[in-house]
Design a protein around this motif. Sequence first.
Motif, PDB file in Angstrom:
ATOM      1  N   ASP A  10      28.644  79.961  42.000  1.00  0.00           N
ATOM      2  CA  ASP A  10      27.887  79.204  43.002  1.00  0.00           C
ATOM      3  C   ASP A  10      28.182  79.732  44.407  1.00  0.00           C
ATOM      4  O   ASP A  10      27.282  79.953  45.216  1.00  0.00           O
ATOM      5  CB  ASP A  10      28.246  77.729  42.889  1.00  0.00           C
ATOM      6  CG  ASP A  10      27.384  76.818  43.745  1.00  0.00           C
ATOM      7  OD1 ASP A  10      26.353  77.276  44.261  1.00  0.00           O
ATOM      8  OD2 ASP A  10      27.743  75.643  43.889  1.00  0.00           O
ATOM      9  N   TYR A  55      26.672  68.311  48.267  1.00  0.00           N
ATOM     10  CA  TYR A  55      27.419  68.116  47.024  1.00  0.00           C
ATOM     11  C   TYR A  55      28.336  66.900  47.143  1.00  0.00           C
ATOM     12  O   TYR A  55      28.496  66.151  46.197  1.00  0.00           O
ATOM     13  CB  TYR A  55      28.265  69.352  46.705  1.00  0.00           C
ATOM     14  CG  TYR A  55      27.567  70.426  45.909  1.00  0.00           C
ATOM     15  CD1 TYR A  55      26.181  70.468  45.784  1.00  0.00           C
ATOM     16  CD2 TYR A  55      28.298  71.418  45.272  1.00  0.00           C
ATOM     17  CE1 TYR A  55      25.559  71.462  45.063  1.00  0.00           C
ATOM     18  CE2 TYR A  55      27.684  72.412  44.540  1.00  0.00           C
ATOM     19  CZ  TYR A  55      26.311  72.434  44.434  1.00  0.00           C
ATOM     20  OH  TYR A  55      25.696  73.418  43.707  1.00  0.00           O
ATOM     21  N   LEU A  60      28.833  66.025  43.352  1.00  0.00           N
ATOM     22  CA  LEU A  60      28.902  67.235  42.539  1.00  0.00           C
ATOM     23  C   LEU A  60      30.109  68.074  42.939  1.00  0.00           C
ATOM     24  O   LEU A  60      30.575  68.020  44.070  1.00  0.00           O
ATOM     25  CB  LEU A  60      27.630  68.067  42.706  1.00  0.00           C
ATOM     26  CG  LEU A  60      26.338  67.401  42.265  1.00  0.00           C
ATOM     27  CD1 LEU A  60      25.152  68.266  42.646  1.00  0.00           C
ATOM     28  CD2 LEU A  60      26.361  67.151  40.774  1.00  0.00           C
ATOM     29  N   ASN A  61      30.587  68.885  41.985  1.00  0.00           N
ATOM     30  CA  ASN A  61      31.719  69.762  42.245  1.00  0.00           C
ATOM     31  C   ASN A  61      31.656  70.925  41.262  1.00  0.00           C
ATOM     32  O   ASN A  61      31.658  70.706  40.049  1.00  0.00           O
ATOM     33  CB  ASN A  61      33.032  68.993  42.083  1.00  0.00           C
ATOM     34  CG  ASN A  61      34.214  69.797  42.539  1.00  0.00           C
ATOM     35  OD1 ASN A  61      34.140  70.999  42.740  1.00  0.00           O
ATOM     36  ND2 ASN A  61      35.329  69.124  42.704  1.00  0.00           N
ATOM     37  N   THR A  62      31.575  72.158  41.758  1.00  0.00           N
ATOM     38  CA  THR A  62      31.526  73.323  40.885  1.00  0.00           C
ATOM     39  C   THR A  62      32.836  74.097  40.893  1.00  0.00           C
ATOM     40  O   THR A  62      32.910  75.163  40.300  1.00  0.00           O
ATOM     41  CB  THR A  62      30.365  74.266  41.281  1.00  0.00           C
ATOM     42  OG1 THR A  62      30.531  74.686  42.623  1.00  0.00           O
ATOM     43  CG2 THR A  62      29.027  73.579  41.118  1.00  0.00           C
ATOM     44  N   CYS A  63      33.846  73.567  41.572  1.00  0.00           N
ATOM     45  CA  CYS A  63      35.163  74.202  41.557  1.00  0.00           C
ATOM     46  C   CYS A  63      35.805  73.974  40.199  1.00  0.00           C
ATOM     47  O   CYS A  63      35.656  72.910  39.601  1.00  0.00           O
ATOM     48  CB  CYS A  63      36.067  73.604  42.633  1.00  0.00           C
ATOM     49  SG  CYS A  63      35.748  74.238  44.269  1.00  0.00           S
TER      50      CYS A  63
END
Length: 68
Positions: A10, A55, A60-63
């Motif tokens: 991302d 986010y 949301l969290n893409t870590c």
Amino acid sequence: MFSRNVGGIDRVLRILVGIVLLAMFFLFPDASWRYWTLIGIVPLATGLLSTCPLYSILGLNTCPVKKV
């Protein structure tokens, strides 16, 4: 200030999209849509800072999750 919520692919995609859009601003000086490419500042900044306010609002969290 903000917690990190952008990670991995991302983050890389945000940086690439931001660079491409900002490059288009300089490569096409006579285009009527030229100023729309300045929106590339947003993905570039969120990618470099690894945080996205939208986010945070959406939860949301893409870590990757850190294992303890």
